[in-house]
Design an enzyme around this catalytic site. Structure first.
Site, mmCIF file in Angstrom:
data_model
loop_
_atom_site.group_PDB
_atom_site.id
_atom_site.type_symbol
_atom_site.label_atom_id
_atom_site.label_comp_id
_atom_site.label_asym_id
_atom_site.label_seq_id
_atom_site.Cartn_x
_atom_site.Cartn_y
_atom_site.Cartn_z
ATOM 1 N N GLN A 110 36.074 27.284 50.988
ATOM 2 C CA GLN A 110 35.464 26.020 50.536
ATOM 3 C C GLN A 110 34.667 26.211 49.244
ATOM 4 O O GLN A 110 34.614 25.310 48.407
ATOM 5 C CB GLN A 110 34.571 25.432 51.631
ATOM 6 N N HIS A 149 25.685 29.141 46.713
ATOM 7 C CA HIS A 149 25.058 29.910 47.786
ATOM 8 C C HIS A 149 25.857 29.693 49.069
ATOM 9 O O HIS A 149 26.197 28.544 49.401
ATOM 10 C CB HIS A 149 23.609 29.446 47.981
ATOM 11 N N ASN A 197 34.915 33.520 43.075
ATOM 12 C CA ASN A 197 34.487 32.175 42.656
ATOM 13 C C ASN A 197 34.764 31.970 41.169
ATOM 14 O O ASN A 197 35.237 30.906 40.757
ATOM 15 C CB ASN A 197 33.007 31.957 42.961
ATOM 16 N N THR A 254 16.157 27.222 40.158
ATOM 17 C CA THR A 254 14.735 27.132 39.830
ATOM 18 C C THR A 254 14.117 28.490 40.169
ATOM 19 O O THR A 254 14.764 29.307 40.837
ATOM 20 C CB THR A 254 14.053 26.011 40.643
ATOM 21 N N MET A 310 24.182 39.010 41.669
ATOM 22 C CA MET A 310 23.302 39.473 42.748
ATOM 23 C C MET A 310 21.960 40.019 42.254
ATOM 24 O O MET A 310 21.390 40.922 42.865
ATOM 25 C CB MET A 310 24.032 40.541 43.583
HETATM 26 C C1 GRF Z 1 29.942 34.241 47.359
HETATM 27 O O1 GRF Z 1 29.933 34.096 48.756
HETATM 28 C C2 GRF Z 1 28.812 33.460 46.742
HETATM 29 O O2 GRF Z 1 28.509 32.287 47.444
HETATM 30 C C3 GRF Z 1 27.665 34.420 46.851
HETATM 31 O O3 GRF Z 1 28.220 35.690 46.601
HETATM 32 C C4 GRF Z 1 29.606 35.666 46.927
HETATM 33 C C5 GRF Z 1 30.346 36.069 45.698
HETATM 34 O O4 GRF Z 1 31.712 36.253 45.884
HETATM 35 N N1 GRF Z 1 26.607 34.033 45.949
HETATM 36 P P1 GRF Z 1 32.681 36.334 44.626
HETATM 37 O O5 GRF Z 1 32.166 37.475 43.738
HETATM 38 O O6 GRF Z 1 32.662 35.017 43.935
HETATM 39 O O7 GRF Z 1 34.031 36.682 45.202
#
Ligand code: GRF
Length: 212
Positions: free
Chosen positions: A168, A104, A13, A136, A85
């Site tokens: 997506q 999420h 991401n 939040t 995480m």
């Molecule tokens: C993604 O599915 C995000 O929605 C979730 O953790 C995953 C992270 O993947 N919070 P990346 O590290 O962005 O590849």
């Protein structure tokens, strides 16, 4: 708009954000894990990186304080959680109130927490997706900025469904960051979010699943 991105692992991401040619400055990518693959991707994009390891701190409060200290060195307007995480303390969340967002992998408020794809399959939902929201103190429950839905297909496994959602996520998160950079996102007094877009074309759209 100065942006700090927090990651814990793969960083796909974050990579989508860095590659989206957004009108923002990525001031730093910070990981709580020294071996996060995303750190090398950030470095390739010439974005400064830092590690604040949760293992170096005795508890959540101390870790969050060290993390905040590193974040604040970069004077961000926005802090973006991208696969970060760790559960954050209330104090940390309050410090970045209204400038802390998360993605999420579910259509909140359905399926907060972990293992969202397996849980969506077990529940038999026919649409699943992802959500970008303000953070939040209660996990995965802040004001929703945007969502993308995908069909759940017969034969899906958690892995195939995760991949469909992830592609997506990579479209949705850059879009939201652009809206924020363009000052088109409004947090209403009632805790909901308005995005100033021309939605006229979407009025009669629907994603129907299963389709025939
Ligand atoms: C993604 O599915 C995000 O929605 C979730 O953790 C995953 C992270 O993947 N919070 P990346 O590290 O962005 O590849």
């Amino acid at each position: 708009m100065r942006v700090v991105v927090l990651i814990s692992g793969r960083g796909s991401n974050m990579e989508a954000l860095l590659e989206a040619r957004l009108p923002v400055e990525f001031a730093c990518v910070i990981s709580n894990k020294p071996d996060a693959a995303g750190l090398a991707i950030a470095a390739r994009h010439r974005v400064p990186t830092a590690v604040v390891s949760h293992r170096d701190h005795p508890g959540r409060a101390e870790f969050d304080a060290a993390l905040a200290e590193e974040i604040d060195r970069h004077r961000p307007d926005l802090v973006v959680l991208a696969g970060f995480m760790r559960v954050l303390t209330d104090a940390f969340v309050r410090r970045y109130e209204n400038r802390l967002i998360n993605i999420h992998p579910a259509l909140l408020p359905a399926f907060p927490g972990l293992d969202t794809h397996a849980r969506a399959l077990a529940a038999g939902v026919k649409l699943h997706g992802c959500t970008v929201h303000y953070v939040t103190p209660e996990v995965d429950s802040g004001p929703i900025i945007a969502q993308a839905a995908v069909p759940v297909l017969s034969g899906d496994t958690p892995a195939t469904l995760a991949a469909r959602v992830l592609s997506q996520e990579h479209r949705l998160y850059p879009r939201v960051l652009r809206w924020l950079a363009e000052d088109r996102v409004r947090l209403r007094d009632d805790g909901t979010v308005a995005v100033l877009t021309d939605n006229a074309a979407a009025e009669h759209e629907a994603l129907v699943s299963p389709s025939d």
